[in-house]
Design a protein around this motif. Structure first.
Motif, short mmCIF file in Angstrom:
data_model
loop_
_atom_site.label_atom_id
_atom_site.label_comp_id
_atom_site.label_asym_id
_atom_site.label_seq_id
_atom_site.Cartn_x
_atom_site.Cartn_y
_atom_site.Cartn_z
N MET A 80 0.82 -1.18 0.00
CA MET A 80 0.00 0.00 0.00
C MET A 80 0.88 1.25 0.00
SD MET A 80 -2.99 -1.43 2.61
CE MET A 80 -3.71 0.14 2.97
N LYS A 81 1.94 1.20 0.77
CA LYS A 81 2.85 2.35 0.81
C LYS A 81 3.55 2.52 -0.53
CE LYS A 81 4.96 5.74 2.90
NZ LYS A 81 4.21 6.92 3.37
N ALA A 82 3.98 1.41 -1.12
CA ALA A 82 4.65 1.50 -2.43
C ALA A 82 3.71 2.09 -3.47
CB ALA A 82 5.12 0.11 -2.86
N ALA A 83 2.45 1.72 -3.43
CA ALA A 83 1.47 2.26 -4.37
C ALA A 83 1.32 3.76 -4.18
CB ALA A 83 0.13 1.56 -4.19
N ALA A 84 1.21 4.20 -2.94
CA ALA A 84 1.05 5.63 -2.66
C ALA A 84 2.29 6.42 -3.11
CB ALA A 84 0.79 5.86 -1.18
N VAL A 85 3.47 5.91 -2.81
CA VAL A 85 4.71 6.61 -3.19
C VAL A 85 4.84 6.69 -4.70
CG1 VAL A 85 7.24 6.44 -3.13
CG2 VAL A 85 5.91 6.10 -1.04
N ALA A 86 4.55 5.60 -5.40
CA ALA A 86 4.65 5.60 -6.86
C ALA A 86 3.66 6.60 -7.47
CB ALA A 86 4.40 4.19 -7.41
N ALA A 87 2.45 6.64 -6.93
CA ALA A 87 1.45 7.57 -7.45
C ALA A 87 1.84 9.01 -7.15
CB ALA A 87 0.08 7.26 -6.86
N GLU A 88 2.38 9.26 -5.97
CA GLU A 88 2.84 10.61 -5.62
C GLU A 88 3.98 11.06 -6.53
OE1 GLU A 88 3.81 10.14 -1.50
OE2 GLU A 88 1.70 10.21 -0.88
N ALA A 89 4.73 10.11 -7.06
CA ALA A 89 5.84 10.43 -7.98
C ALA A 89 5.34 10.67 -9.40
CB ALA A 89 6.87 9.31 -7.97
N ARG A 148 -5.77 6.06 3.25
CA ARG A 148 -5.94 7.50 3.01
C ARG A 148 -4.81 8.04 2.11
NH1 ARG A 148 -9.05 11.43 1.77
NH2 ARG A 148 -8.50 13.42 2.70
N GLU A 149 -3.58 7.59 2.35
CA GLU A 149 -2.45 8.01 1.50
C GLU A 149 -2.72 7.60 0.05
OE1 GLU A 149 1.61 7.13 2.60
OE2 GLU A 149 1.11 7.27 4.73
N MET A 150 -3.21 6.39 -0.15
CA MET A 150 -3.49 5.94 -1.52
C MET A 150 -4.62 6.74 -2.14
SD MET A 150 -2.91 1.81 -1.66
CE MET A 150 -4.48 1.45 -0.94
N GLU A 151 -5.62 7.03 -1.34
CA GLU A 151 -6.75 7.84 -1.84
C GLU A 151 -6.27 9.22 -2.28
OE1 GLU A 151 -10.31 10.01 0.45
OE2 GLU A 151 -10.34 7.82 0.65
N HIS A 161 3.19 8.48 -11.23
CA HIS A 161 2.81 7.29 -11.98
C HIS A 161 1.31 7.03 -11.85
CE1 HIS A 161 7.04 6.31 -12.55
NE2 HIS A 161 7.21 6.57 -11.26
N SER A 162 0.73 6.43 -12.84
CA SER A 162 -0.64 5.95 -12.77
C SER A 162 -0.58 4.56 -12.15
CB SER A 162 -1.23 5.87 -14.18
OG SER A 162 -2.50 5.27 -14.14
N VAL A 163 -1.20 4.39 -10.98
CA VAL A 163 -1.02 3.17 -10.19
C VAL A 163 -2.36 2.49 -9.93
CG1 VAL A 163 -0.20 2.23 -7.99
CG2 VAL A 163 1.02 4.14 -9.05
N THR A 164 -2.37 1.19 -10.15
CA THR A 164 -3.50 0.36 -9.76
C THR A 164 -2.98 -0.72 -8.84
OG1 THR A 164 -4.59 0.72 -11.89
CG2 THR A 164 -5.40 -1.10 -10.55
N LEU A 165 -3.58 -0.84 -7.67
CA LEU A 165 -3.22 -1.89 -6.72
C LEU A 165 -4.28 -2.97 -6.83
CD1 LEU A 165 -1.98 -1.56 -3.13
CD2 LEU A 165 -3.88 -3.07 -3.61
N PHE A 166 -3.85 -4.18 -7.15
CA PHE A 166 -4.73 -5.34 -7.23
C PHE A 166 -4.57 -6.15 -5.97
CE2 PHE A 166 -3.92 -4.21 -11.64
CZ PHE A 166 -5.21 -4.21 -12.17
N GLU A 167 -5.65 -6.36 -5.24
CA GLU A 167 -5.65 -7.12 -3.99
C GLU A 167 -6.53 -8.34 -4.15
OE1 GLU A 167 -5.22 -8.88 -0.78
OE2 GLU A 167 -4.15 -6.96 -0.76
N ARG A 168 -5.95 -9.52 -3.94
CA ARG A 168 -6.71 -10.76 -4.07
C ARG A 168 -7.82 -10.86 -3.03
NH1 ARG A 168 -3.58 -16.34 -3.98
NH2 ARG A 168 -2.69 -15.25 -2.23
N ALA A 169 -7.56 -10.37 -1.83
CA ALA A 169 -8.57 -10.41 -0.76
C ALA A 169 -9.65 -9.36 -1.01
CB ALA A 169 -7.90 -10.16 0.58
#
Length: 118
Positions: free
Chosen positions: A1-10, A48-51, A12-20
């Motif tokens: 989740m943190k990696a997704a937020a950091v990449a998006a803040e940089a 919230r960071e990802m949002e 990048h267009s980011v999609t996080l896929f969660e199996r659960a």
């Protein structure tokens, strides 16, 4: 989740896929431990960071070769989470050997005398 937020803040267009069906993985179990409710806050904070960073989230979605082909990403960050492993132990076969997450989630009964192997 943190990696997704950091990449998006940089940028990048980011999609996080969660199996659960929910985000947070083992942090949900950790927050059930005595004096560890703050782990629930970690999940909320990262969501919230990802949002704020505009990360798209797809719950209940397993990443497959066809999904990767369809999405055609420039990069993939693999975050597989944690899995409990119960190693083979020699001893009395009548003694239950269980994983810690099973105990924390109350999915298995334990007696009054417990040995923890860490």
């Amino acid at each position: 989740m943190k990696a997704a937020a950091v990449a998006a803040e940089a940028g990048h267009s980011v999609t996080l896929f969660e199996r659960a069906e929910r985000l947070g993985g083992k942090a949900h179990l950790a927050r059930l431990l005595p004096h560890r409710a703050e782990f629930g806050g970690i999940i909320s904070n990262l969501k919230r960071e990802m949002e704020l960073a505009k990360v798209e989230v797809a719950l209940g979605t397993e990443v497959t070769q066809s999904l990767i082909a369809r999405e055609a990403p420039d990069a993939i960050i693999v975050a597989t989470g944690a899995r409990s492993v119960v190693p083979p132990l020699e001893g009395d076969a009548t003694v239950a050997v269980v994983a810690s997450d099973e105990v924390v989630s109350d999915s298995v009964p334990v007696g009054s005398r417990v040995v923890i192997y860490d």
